[in-house]
Each structure stands twice: as C-alpha cells, then as structure tokens.
Design a protein around this motif. Structure first.
Motif, short mmCIF file in Angstrom:
data_model
loop_
_atom_site.label_atom_id
_atom_site.label_comp_id
_atom_site.label_asym_id
_atom_site.label_seq_id
_atom_site.Cartn_x
_atom_site.Cartn_y
_atom_site.Cartn_z
N ASN A 142 0.83 -1.21 0.00
CA ASN A 142 0.00 0.00 0.00
C ASN A 142 0.87 1.26 0.00
O ASN A 142 0.80 2.10 0.92
N GLY A 183 -4.49 3.44 -1.67
CA GLY A 183 -5.90 3.14 -1.92
C GLY A 183 -6.15 2.74 -3.36
O GLY A 183 -5.22 2.59 -4.16
N ARG A 215 -1.15 -1.66 -5.30
CA ARG A 215 -1.01 -2.26 -3.96
C ARG A 215 0.45 -2.56 -3.58
O ARG A 215 0.79 -2.61 -2.40
N LEU A 249 -1.69 -7.64 7.21
CA LEU A 249 -2.03 -6.41 6.49
C LEU A 249 -2.66 -6.65 5.12
O LEU A 249 -2.96 -5.69 4.40
N GLN A 250 -2.88 -7.88 4.75
CA GLN A 250 -3.45 -8.16 3.43
C GLN A 250 -4.90 -7.71 3.31
O GLN A 250 -5.41 -7.53 2.20
N SER A 251 -5.57 -7.50 4.42
CA SER A 251 -6.98 -7.14 4.38
C SER A 251 -7.23 -5.65 4.25
O SER A 251 -8.37 -5.21 4.14
N THR A 252 -6.17 -4.82 4.26
CA THR A 252 -6.34 -3.38 4.16
C THR A 252 -5.55 -2.83 2.97
O THR A 252 -4.49 -3.36 2.63
N ASN A 253 -6.08 -1.77 2.36
CA ASN A 253 -5.33 -1.10 1.29
C ASN A 253 -4.96 0.33 1.68
O ASN A 253 -4.63 1.15 0.82
N GLN A 254 -5.05 0.63 2.97
CA GLN A 254 -4.76 1.98 3.46
C GLN A 254 -3.45 2.06 4.24
O GLN A 254 -2.78 3.09 4.22
N THR A 255 -3.08 1.01 4.94
CA THR A 255 -1.90 1.04 5.80
C THR A 255 -0.64 0.75 5.01
O THR A 255 -0.52 -0.32 4.39
#
Length: 466
Positions: free
Chosen positions: A274, A338, A345, A405-411
């Motif tokens: 990200n 994002g 990503r 962290l694979q479940s978020t695209n913000q961090t």
C-alpha cells in the motif's frame, strides 16, 4: 550433377569417417562464421575465410581451420561465454575442435539454424518493399497480395500457398495472426503499417538482429546468477527465475519513448505494501498540472495531499489550486494509498539514479495493448500479486505482519528481505523462443538501430556455403 551421383557421393562421405568429420567441421565453422560476421565483420570476414577454407589443400586445411576456431574461441572468451570443450583444439584424431569452439549457451543451435535459413531466403528471393496504401482484411484482394502471401509461407507462418494468392483467405488471415504474434504486434490478422513494416524487413536484417541479440544476451547471462528478475523492455515482459528455473512470467508496461525505462541492473531490497506515491517533479509539470488547471478539485478527487518544501500540509480551495497551477507551483504532491493510487497495492524498490521501480497499477486494461510503452519510466507488472506472494514466501522476513495487512489497502508498510533479489532491465529485440520460433520486437527506443548502424556488414560476405 544428377541426384544419383549426389547420393553416391554422400554415401562415400559417410563411409569415410575422416572425410565425414572434415565436412562436419567445415559446416560447423561456416555456421559460426555466419553468426559472428553479422556481429563483428572486422574480425570475421565471412567471404574471405569461406574462400580460404574451400580452396585450402588437404595438407593445410586443418591448421587453417584450427586457427579460425581459435579466433572464434577468443571471441567468446573475451565476453566470458563458455565454449563446449577447450581441450579439443589440440585433438589430432578428429575434427571435434570445430564443435568444441561453439558457445555452450542455450539456444545457440536454434539461432544459427534460423540465421542460415534467413540468409538462404535473402539469397534466393527478391525482398523488394510491398506497397499497400490501405488496411487489408479477411476477404480483401490486392495486386501485391501474392508477394505478401509468399513471404508468410517462406517465413513459416503459412503452411502452404493458397490457390488464390491474391486474396486474404482464412488460412492467410490466421497466418497473419501468427506472424503478428511473433513480432509483438496487435493480433488481428489485418495488414496495417506495423505488420507491413515487418513483412518488408529483409531476411538479412532479421538475421543480423538475431545474431547481435544472441551475442548480447549470451554475454549478459554469463554473470546473471541462478536467481533473478529480468525485464526485457521492448518485449514488454518480465520473468522471475529461481535456481535456474522459471517461476513466473508476466506482461509489463514500460516507459514511453520520450520517458524511457533505463537499462540497468540492481537489487530489489524492499517491498512496500500500500505505497503512497510521491510524485516526481517532472510528472507534476508534464501530467498533473494540466489537469489541475482545468479542474481545481482534481487534487481532492484523486486523493492527493499537497506539501510545501518544509513538509507542511497545504489546504486550499479549488479555484486557488487552479490559479497556482498556472505558475511555478512550489509544492510536492503525494497520493494516498488506496484504489486510486497510481502504484496500486505493491511497490518493489531497488536502488537506481533514475528513481524507477516495479509496481502495481489501477489500470489493468492497459496490459491488453500490443504497444505497452505507456509509463513515465517505471515498470507496471500484470502478475504483480503472484510476484508479491512469491517474494513473501521466499524473501520477506516478517511474514506474520505481511499476512495481517493483506486485508487493508490503506496502511503503508515497508518489508525488508532476507536477501536481495537481483533485477535486470535489458533491451533485446530478437530471440528464438522455447518452441523454436524466431521472435522480433519493435525497437521502441531506437537503441537497436543505433547499434546496428555502427556496423558495416555487406550481404555478399554472408553468402551461404553449398
């Protein structure tokens, strides 16, 4: 000479081991000289050395051949390319010295075979330019289609000549698509400017491309190691190799001709999950400011943050941004992570003075373009998730954080590697592929043309031996 006499002579050669070995040595040396004369005509004057070998008496032929083989061996040695067997040069019992001087490189025999075929094609056929001033599609006719179709047949893309050589039949249409695929063109079976350009490229020019690219790639690969990532820029392709085995192959997008991807080698040292995009100044001025001048809300819509050179976040209205975009614009732009982020990503970081890297993209539809010289210099990878997963499995140190962290695209998170992955950005426009098909690609940065223009090889020096 009748066919019967030729058969008898051939049988006599086979029945005499010394003569058969000599003929094999002559043929082997000729193939090597054909290749090397296309690359370095100053050292390997094909016409002269061919004449010397063919006219030399039996008592002098071996010493002359060994001298040529030594010259060939030194050519490869200077480039660090291994040959088949250095010890065979002094073997007086057979003619293996000729085979021993061949480079011990994958694809050598296939390449020389295709070069010999192309040079034969040049010698036996007229290759005057075909002139077509419109697109030709399935079912179309044209006065020069018979010449075009014969070329498809000679080049191996058409199995047999059709009954109606002046019409694009379905087999001809399919042959055109095979030809386009081998030349990295849009595969539509339509004869347009780029397809015509490659059909008009002479066999001699293609032989020269194959020879020069083979020597360059063989030289490069001698020190490449067993684990690496290689991007062939004009092929728009990336390959990942581990323990000398291909692990992943992917289409890529590279730099535009006026913003070229550099030729370099480095090492991938980090993966960024990200990533934010810190926009280079040249891209701000060339690409983003024109949008901001038209629409002051572009910054907010595309999720950019604006900082002054002291690092202070700026908050201004749409009209003020439009006005500032007309001038020097003394700010830095950073796009948040994002779904809209230009890097997607993943970002794969490797040190280089050009500030380029490999990354994801939010515009995957562009990978379907035939000409994928579309970026500002960085390399966008189609199979980016597969590449990231391989690196996570084999190189990433902190695997648990990677999973978390694979479940978020913000961090945003930087991941260090257990060992760096060598990365090679190369520029090869011709090769023989794994199914023995010669492949050619457009010289998107005009680099291959510049290299070839420095050489002066004439066709009569490459006449085939009989």
């Amino acid at each position: 000479m009748t066919n019967r006499v030729l058969v008898i002579l051939f049988a006599l050669i086979l029945s005499c081991p010394a003569l058969a070995n000599e003929q094999q040595a002559r043929q082997t040396l000729m193939r090597q000289l054909q290749l090397l004369a296309l690359v370095d005509d100053d050292q390997f004057n094909f016409e002269q050395q061919q004449a010397q070998l063919s006219q030399a008496p039996d008592t002098e032929w071996r010493s002359l051949s060994v001298n040529i083989a030594f010259d060939i061996e030194r050519f490869w040695s200077r480039r660090g390319v291994p040959i088949s067997n250095e010890n065979k040069f002094t073997d007086n019992e057979d003619e293996n010295f000729a085979i021993a001087s061949e480079p011990n490189v994958e694809g050598y025999l296939a390449t020389t075979n295709h070069i010999a075929k192309l040079l034969w094609m040049q010698q036996k056929n007229s290759w005057l330019p075909i002139e077509v001033n419109r697109l030709l599609r399935l079912g179309d006719t044209h006065p020069q289609l018979n010449v075009l179709i014969k070329r498809l047949w000679l080049l191996g893309d058409l199995a047999q000549l059709p009954v109606e050589p002046s019409k694009i039949t379905l087999p001809v249409h399919q042959a055109l698509m095979r030809f386009q695929r081998r030349h990295g063109l849009k595969v539509d079976g339509v004869v347009g400017p780029m397809t015509l350009k490659w059909l008009n490229t002479t066999p001699f020019q293609k032989a020269k491309l194959l020879a020069n690219n083979f020597v360059e790639s063989a030289t490069y690969r001698t020190s490449i190691g067993s684990r690496y990532l290689l991007v062939n820029i004009p092929a728009f392709e990336m390959v990942l190799v581990d323990d000398n085995e291909e692990q992943l192959r992917s289409r890529v997008i590279v730099g535009k001709p006026y913003r070229p991807t550099p030729i370099l080698n480095s090492q991938i040292s980090n993966i960024v999950l990200n990533p934010p995009w810190r926009v280079p100044r040249r891209i701000i001025y060339r690409d983003l400011l024109p949008h901001i001048r038209k629409d002051g809300t572009y910054i907010e819509k595309r999720q950019f943050q604006v900082f002054d050179y002291q690092g202070n976040l700026q908050d201004k209205g749409a009209e003020e941004w439009q006005s500032l975009a007309l001038g020097k614009f003394p700010y830095r732009l950073v796009q948040k992570p994002g779904s809209l982020n230009a890097l997607g990503r993943y970002k794969f970081h490797f040190a280089n003075r050009h500030s380029v890297y490999l990354h994801d993209t939010p515009n995957p539809e562009l990978f379907n373009e035939a000409n994928r010289a579309l970026s500002s210099g960085c390399i966008r990878v189609e199979s980016v998730t597969a590449l990231a997963n391989w690196m996570a499995s084999n190189l990433v140190k902190d695997k648990q954080t990677w999973v978390d962290l694979q479940s978020t695209n913000q961090t945003t998170q930087w991941f260090s590697l257990k060992s760096n992955l060598p990365v090679h950005l190369v520029y090869w426009t011709a090769w023989v592929d794994e199914v023995n098909q010669p492949q050619f690609r457009n010289d998107i940065y005009n680099l291959a043309e510049k290299r070839l223009n420095t050489q002066n090889v004439t066709l009569n020096k490459l006449a085939l031996t009989h």
